[in-house]
Design an enzyme around this catalytic site. Structure first.
Site, PDB file in Angstrom:
ATOM      1  N   GLU A 197     -13.192  11.442  -9.931  1.00 27.77           N
ATOM      2  CA  GLU A 197     -13.795  12.133 -10.965  1.00 27.77           C
ATOM      3  C   GLU A 197     -15.231  12.445 -10.752  1.00 27.77           C
ATOM      4  O   GLU A 197     -16.071  11.808  -9.951  1.00 27.77           O
ATOM      5  CB  GLU A 197     -13.921  10.888 -12.069  1.00 27.77           C
ATOM      6  CG  GLU A 197     -12.937  10.264 -12.950  1.00 27.77           C
ATOM      7  CD  GLU A 197     -13.430   9.131 -13.670  1.00 27.77           C
ATOM      8  OE1 GLU A 197     -13.709   9.710 -14.782  1.00 27.77           O
ATOM      9  OE2 GLU A 197     -12.963   8.046 -13.432  1.00 27.77           O
ATOM     10  N   ARG A 213      -8.616  -3.082  -5.019  1.00 29.18           N
ATOM     11  CA  ARG A 213      -9.854  -2.355  -4.507  1.00 29.18           C
ATOM     12  C   ARG A 213     -10.662  -3.236  -3.618  1.00 29.18           C
ATOM     13  O   ARG A 213     -10.509  -3.943  -3.569  1.00 29.18           O
ATOM     14  CB  ARG A 213     -10.467  -1.733  -5.852  1.00 29.18           C
ATOM     15  CG  ARG A 213     -11.027  -2.999  -6.435  1.00 29.18           C
ATOM     16  CD  ARG A 213     -11.907  -2.634  -7.357  1.00 29.18           C
ATOM     17  NE  ARG A 213     -11.547  -1.602  -8.454  1.00 29.18           N
ATOM     18  CZ  ARG A 213     -11.969  -0.925  -9.399  1.00 29.18           C
ATOM     19  NH1 ARG A 213     -13.362  -1.178  -9.442  1.00 29.18           N
ATOM     20  NH2 ARG A 213     -11.328  -0.181 -10.421  1.00 29.18           N
ATOM     21  N   LYS A 220     -19.530   3.362  -9.852  1.00 28.43           N
ATOM     22  CA  LYS A 220     -20.381   4.656 -10.078  1.00 28.43           C
ATOM     23  C   LYS A 220     -21.255   4.354 -11.112  1.00 28.43           C
ATOM     24  O   LYS A 220     -22.500   4.884 -11.237  1.00 28.43           O
ATOM     25  CB  LYS A 220     -19.587   5.696 -10.308  1.00 28.43           C
ATOM     26  CG  LYS A 220     -19.094   6.174  -8.795  1.00 28.43           C
ATOM     27  CD  LYS A 220     -18.449   7.525  -9.132  1.00 28.43           C
ATOM     28  CE  LYS A 220     -16.890   7.499 -10.047  1.00 28.43           C
ATOM     29  NZ  LYS A 220     -16.548   9.014  -9.842  1.00 28.43           N
TER      30      LYS A 220
END
Length: 562
Positions: A36, A261, A271
């Site tokens: 993104e 992850r 983020k």
């Protein structure tokens, strides 16, 4: 990054890919990395890139870069360009396959029309809070929206008017019609489109309805012919929805596979929270060398080789766990030890006057550039009557096991001579400002003909030839292993654990003159001090070095202190 540079060992994802190829489910391999563009990439994204690109190369397949640009409110072209720079730096190559979810807005809209026509999607007038309330909980089923029974014709008309911009934000959404009693909340009529009257960084004002990630994700994969959609474990519960959309549309069916992850100790990899650090001024920007962003790590002096080696070491797992950041630091030390040339620099200088060395005389000494790499060769370092050494390398009253310079003590100068302290000078504050020594001219090169030994070896720079530089000493940004483990009841926040000593700026450091030609991004080992990188803020008149990492892991001592 080539296939030979990816891990040669197998893992559950590679085994699944092999099975898909052998069974005929797929006849080729194509992966994608779908960032993104609402922030900079961090080292957690490097793990995903390493897996996505590595698997594509291992199986002779293709790797796509596709930006998930479905939220114009948070996305910027700056982030797009930064992400591309980071991926290139890591060594991944998407060739000519650079795509955007916005490339497919028209096709996604047509797909949505198809679901409406099948009676599998409807326009809902409930607001966001009402939708959440109607959705139910993990233990209680949801309740049908009062608008769920709208006719196909009414839904088509409303959806077309949504696109035309007739309605304000929040007044309507398009939802999939699945099962409000499903034990998987993601299948309880998820939102597919929402109204946003916002300029898009690529499509401008062409659209005022934007697809949600769960809707765009699988269909974009299908359009691109992605065989294996590799996601982190957070998307495992979304997989039934991913597959439901593909099945209902009867289009190419990509396979979603989830992996754990990356979680790093003393680090935040989100983020949203990294943006807070930037916006609240805790760091200087996304590329602050204390940040775990790839831009920050690069500016600090990390190498893509070290990051890839770290990723190969931790491997691909099915369960989440926290990796000790010391392992990442080990890999950067290991890599820089092999490739970084050595230089001498004095960060806290005190002057040494060699009283029996002739005034005006200059000696050129041979110094090794890298003992781990013979091809790096040697360089000349200038020696003179006055030199600088580290302030901590002289002690007026040396404690036990202190083998450096002190009254009456003899030490070796790196690449130079033996020197012996005769006396020293203090200022009015009691600080030592000058040390007077004699040298033995027979010990040139650091060896005594009579075989006498000294235990201390000091780095140094010639006072009249040294250049000045600013040196920024960076350390871990947080003092707590899990910064997100804050006590909400006590009003704590992850910023509570920001390390007050994460940055120390030293001015007027003394460096050997060969460093005057160093350019931003150049990496060196300052002997006995650590690994350093020329900062991008450097100018011809102001040389700045960032400490990448100390030679040894001193965090145990630091954490005790703070």
């Amino acid at each position: 990054m080539t296939s030979s540079e990816t891990t040669s060992s197998t893992d559950f994802i590679r085994e699944a890919v092999k099975e898909d190829l052998s069974s005929g489910r797929f006849h080729y391999v194509r992966t994608r990395f779908p960032p993104e563009p609402n922030g900079y990439l961090h080292i957690g994204h490097a793990k995903a890139i390493n897996i996505d690109y590595g698997i594509a190369k291992d199986f002779g397949g293709q790797f796509n870069l596709r930006f998930d640009d479905t939220n114009p409110v948070k996305e910027e072209t700056e982030y797009v360009e930064a992400i591309k720079e980071d991926i290139r730096w890591l060594g991944a190559d998407w060739e000519d396959r650079e795509f955007y979810a916005s490339d497919y807005f028209e096709q996604l809209y047509e797909f949505a029309i198809r679901l409406i026509e099948k009676g599998k999607a409807y326009v809902d007038d409930l607001g966001p809070e009402e939708i959440r309330e109607y959705r139910g909980t993990l233990t209680e089923p949801g309740v049908d929206s009062p608008y769920r029974g709208r006719s196909v014709e009414e839904n088509l008309d409303l959806f077309e008017r949504m696109r035309a911009g007739e309605f304000p934000e929040g007044s309507h959404v398009l939802r999939a019609k699945i099962d409000m009693a499903s034990p998987n909340i993601n299948l309880r009529d998820p939102v597919m489109y929402r109204i946003l009257h916002a300029e898009h960084h690529r499509t401008g004002a062409a659209w005022c309805i934007y697809p949600m990630y769960d809707w765009a994700h699988g269909q974009c994969d299908s359009i691109e012919g992605v065989t294996h959609s590799l996601c982190d474990l957070a998307y495992e519960i979304h997989r039934p929805l991913y597959e439901w959309f593909l099945d209902e549309l009867d289009i190419f069916r990509s396979r979603q596979i989830e992996f754990a992850r990356l979680y790093l100790s003393y680090t935040i990899l989100s983020k949203r929270y990294l943006l807070r650090l930037v916006e609240e001024g805790h760091v200087t920007g996304w590329d602050d060398p204390r940040m775990p962003t790839l831009a920050g790590l690069r500016r600090r002096g990390y190498t893509p080789e070290a990051i890839r080696a770290f990723m190969d070491t931790i491997g691909v797992a099915k369960t989440d766990s926290i990796v000790d950041i010391a392992l990442l630091e080990h890999h950067i030390r290991q890599d820089l030890n092999l490739c970084a040339e050595r230089r001498m620099a004095v960060l806290h200088p005190v002057k040494v006057v060699i009283t029996n060395y002739p005034e005006g005389q200059v000696d050129e000494l041979e110094a090794i550039n890298n003992p781990e790499d013979e091809s790096a060769g040697t360089r000349k370092v200038t020696f003179s009557r006055e030199i600088y050494i580290e302030r901590e390398d002289f002690h007026e009253n040396p404690p036990k096991k202190y083998f450096r310079l002190g009254p009456g003590r003899e030490v070796r100068l790196r690449y130079g001579y033996f020197i012996k302290c005769q006396n020293f000078i203090k200022n009015v504050s009691g600080d030592i400002v000058e040390v007077h020594c004699t040298y033995d001219p027979e010990t040139r090169g650091g060896y005594a003909p009579d075989g006498r030994q000294v235990k201390g070896t000091l780095h140094w720079v010639s006072a009249s030839h040294a250049i000045e530089a600013e040196v920024r000493l960076y350390d871990r940004l947080f003092t707590r292993e899990d910064p997100m483990d804050a006590d909400d009841d006590a009003g704590e926040d992850f910023t509570t654990y920001i390390n007050p000593d994460s940055l120390t700026v030293l001015e007027h450091c003394k460096l050997e003159p060969s460093l005057s030609k160093a350019k931003p991004g150049d990496r060196f080992q300052f002997e006995r001090l650590g690994y350093f990188c020329v900062d991008s803020d450097s100018t011809d008149n102001n040389l700045i070095f960032n400490r990448t990492i100390a030679l040894r892991d001193t965090w145990a001592k630091i954490s005790t202190k703070i």
